[in-house]
Design a protein around this motif. Structure first.
Motif, PDB file in Angstrom:
ATOM      1  N   PHE A  16       0.843  -1.190   0.000  1.00  0.00           N
ATOM      2  CA  PHE A  16       0.000   0.000   0.000  1.00  0.00           C
ATOM      3  C   PHE A  16       0.879   1.240   0.000  1.00  0.00           C
ATOM      4  N   ALA A  17       0.572   2.188  -0.890  1.00  0.00           N
ATOM      5  CA  ALA A  17       1.366   3.418  -0.971  1.00  0.00           C
ATOM      6  C   ALA A  17       0.461   4.579  -1.349  1.00  0.00           C
ATOM      7  N   ILE A  18       0.804   5.767  -0.818  1.00  0.00           N
ATOM      8  CA  ILE A  18       0.126   7.010  -1.168  1.00  0.00           C
ATOM      9  C   ILE A  18       1.206   7.944  -1.684  1.00  0.00           C
ATOM     10  N   SER A  19       0.961   8.537  -2.843  1.00  0.00           N
ATOM     11  CA  SER A  19       1.952   9.462  -3.396  1.00  0.00           C
ATOM     12  C   SER A  19       1.227  10.654  -4.020  1.00  0.00           C
ATOM     13  N   PRO A  20       1.852  11.846  -3.959  1.00  0.00           N
ATOM     14  CA  PRO A  20       1.219  13.009  -4.586  1.00  0.00           C
ATOM     15  C   PRO A  20       1.176  12.841  -6.103  1.00  0.00           C
ATOM     16  N   ALA A  21       0.021  13.176  -6.677  1.00  0.00           N
ATOM     17  CA  ALA A  21      -0.133  13.093  -8.122  1.00  0.00           C
ATOM     18  C   ALA A  21      -0.451  14.462  -8.711  1.00  0.00           C
ATOM     19  N   GLY A  22      -0.459  15.487  -7.892  1.00  0.00           N
ATOM     20  CA  GLY A  22      -0.756  16.850  -8.318  1.00  0.00           C
ATOM     21  C   GLY A  22      -0.910  17.712  -7.087  1.00  0.00           C
ATOM     22  N   PRO A  23      -1.164  19.011  -7.253  1.00  0.00           N
ATOM     23  CA  PRO A  23      -1.265  19.897  -6.084  1.00  0.00           C
ATOM     24  C   PRO A  23      -2.426  19.550  -5.155  1.00  0.00           C
ATOM     25  N   ARG A  24      -3.490  18.976  -5.668  1.00  0.00           N
ATOM     26  CA  ARG A  24      -4.635  18.623  -4.821  1.00  0.00           C
ATOM     27  C   ARG A  24      -5.057  17.167  -5.035  1.00  0.00           C
ATOM     28  N   THR A  25      -4.124  16.321  -5.476  1.00  0.00           N
ATOM     29  CA  THR A  25      -4.457  14.952  -5.833  1.00  0.00           C
ATOM     30  C   THR A  25      -3.479  13.971  -5.196  1.00  0.00           C
ATOM     31  N   LEU A  26      -4.024  12.914  -4.628  1.00  0.00           N
ATOM     32  CA  LEU A  26      -3.209  11.824  -4.100  1.00  0.00           C
ATOM     33  C   LEU A  26      -3.483  10.574  -4.919  1.00  0.00           C
TER      34      LEU A  26
END
Length: 172
Positions: free
Chosen positions: A122-132
């Motif tokens: 399981f991983a969470i990473s930023p994909a944009g200024p307001r997107t995970l």
């Protein structure tokens, strides 16, 4: 006074006919994630067209598969062979010495089961200024590859989308 004359020149033949009616009251009830209970009654007396010699039950997630043959109408429980959270198309038909009758149909879904483990990798990473971006691998043995995430008072479930966290679907 009545007289009946029998002649040996007439021979009567009875051609057997397959049942013309479906088994009655056909029902399929999921009793656990891997078990279905089947129940039916014989076709009506006028639709049997002879002695019923057996019933053929088929219950598959698609139209293929091996049917099960039962000697009489009644209630039968088939345990441990079905997949959880799967829709099954079931049918049963009666047979006599002349052939098979028309089938009765029922569609049923087996129960869901809770996952037996946590997601892997399981991983969470930023994909944009307001997107995970969330990523994971399903745990071995999972039936549904769904992920539920709680954020403030809303929950996101990959299978159903955003809902309020107290909704019944949050537990998947």
């Amino acid at each position: 006074f009545c007289t009946i004359v029998l002649s040996s020149s007439y021979t009567h033949y009875f051609v057997p006919v397959a049942p013309s009616g479906t088994p009655l009251d056909f029902s399929v009830i999921p009793t656990s994630p891997r078990t279905l209970e089947f129940s039916w009654n014989p076709p009506s007396d006028v639709d049997r067209n002879g002695v019923i010699i057996g019933y053929t039950l088929s219950c598959q997630p698609n139209v293929e598969g091996l049917p099960q043959v039962y000697p009489s109408a009644g209630t039968y429980t088939v345990d441990g062979v079905y997949r959880p959270a799967t829709q099954y198309n079931c049918s049963v038909f009666a047979s006599n010495s002349a052939g098979d009758g028309p089938p009765a149909y029922e569609v049923q879904t087996t129960h869901y089961i809770a996952p037996s483990g946590t997601p892997l990798n399981f991983a969470i990473s930023p994909a944009g200024p307001r997107t995970l971006e969330f990523s994971w691998s399903p745990h071995i043995g999972w039936v549904c590859n769904c992920l539920s995430i709680q954020l403030l008072s809303l929950c996101f479930n990959q299978c159903w989308g955003w809902t309020r966290c107290n909704s019944r679907r949050d537990s998947s």
